[in-house]
Design an enzyme around this catalytic site. Sequence first.
Site, mmCIF file in Angstrom:
data_model
loop_
_atom_site.group_PDB
_atom_site.id
_atom_site.type_symbol
_atom_site.label_atom_id
_atom_site.label_comp_id
_atom_site.label_asym_id
_atom_site.label_seq_id
_atom_site.Cartn_x
_atom_site.Cartn_y
_atom_site.Cartn_z
ATOM 1 N N ASP A 166 10.664 65.951 62.340
ATOM 2 C CA ASP A 166 12.146 65.864 62.904
ATOM 3 C C ASP A 166 12.393 67.019 64.044
ATOM 4 O O ASP A 166 12.940 68.079 64.205
ATOM 5 C CB ASP A 166 12.549 66.643 61.678
ATOM 6 C CG ASP A 166 13.150 65.698 60.448
ATOM 7 O OD1 ASP A 166 12.480 64.412 61.109
ATOM 8 O OD2 ASP A 166 13.614 66.000 59.554
ATOM 9 N N ASP A 187 9.508 60.573 62.359
ATOM 10 C CA ASP A 187 11.459 61.181 62.604
ATOM 11 C C ASP A 187 11.133 62.066 64.022
ATOM 12 O O ASP A 187 12.178 62.882 63.223
ATOM 13 C CB ASP A 187 11.036 60.898 61.536
ATOM 14 C CG ASP A 187 11.373 60.534 60.112
ATOM 15 O OD1 ASP A 187 11.000 58.508 60.317
ATOM 16 O OD2 ASP A 187 12.238 60.316 59.039
#
Length: 333
Positions: A166, A187
């Site tokens: 992230d 991600d």
Amino acid sequence: MRCSFLSTLLLALLSLSKSSFSQVCEDQTQDSKTIVVDQSGQGQFTTVQQAIDSVPAENSIWTHILVKPGIYKEKVMIPGNKPCIVLVGNSASDTVIEWGDGGIVNQSATFTLYAENFKARNILFKNTYNEMTQRGDGSSIKPASAFQITTDKVSFYQCGFISVQDTLTDFQGRHYFDSCYIEGAVDFIWGNGQSIYKGCKINATTDILGGSPGYITAQGRDSATDNGGYIFDQCSVVGNGPIYLGRAYRQYSRVVFNKADLSNVVVPEGWDPWKYAGQEGTITYAENQCTGPGVDMSKRVEWEKTLSDEELRQLTDANIFINQDGWLQKQPF
């Protein structure tokens, strides 16, 4: 974890940034204010947060915060009532804002932005939380954002973003990234921003996952009328381990790689539907005129889209996709 994050973040948006969307910055040709941050004490402040705290609430004058070279170990937040800030370092190699927090994604970011009309240049944003995890199967890795964007009219030039999971929470609003460096494994560009990444370098450091593939994007567009999407125009993808170009965080996820240079770290399938297997028809993942050893389409997922020239123009032209009101030109250099 991310479902609870979305609800928590939306509440935070209401409380912290509701006034920012009504703010209008004075024209860039008008007088502006400059604040210098220098760890050695040669500026007005020694930390970035001190400089931000000095900006008045409901600010409407473009305020330049010049950050002298150094590693600024601090957690920074710009509230929604302080728009019109330009944050400028010397270069992303010697001007660094870093912190080491992780685990709770909506609280871990090194730099959190709630105010619209923000611009950053020549700064590296880093979250060091996962640097101390044991490299192996990656099971100890936690969400640890380097930068969290929850607002509109935000641009970055020659900036860097480094973490593992992230890295860049590109959550909401229109954003422009020019010649930036983004590093991570899982991600590491995620959210539902409406964003163009122009000439950026994407570095997949998935060796930390012990051979398992990672994911560059987890884009969260949630309806056919949602304007969100990540457009990578003339970017490059490199790395030290296998990586998917993206996986679907929401059912209408939209990501396009246009004229990108893809190294052989890109997995042959290219994309992952994640929890939307069997519902891929609503997902828009596309590649156009890409080059490099990672562009072999023979094993790509069959549901990848082929966009028309007009569809590509609507997404890759910044003036159409994110700059309809000319906000990019209104931001000062």
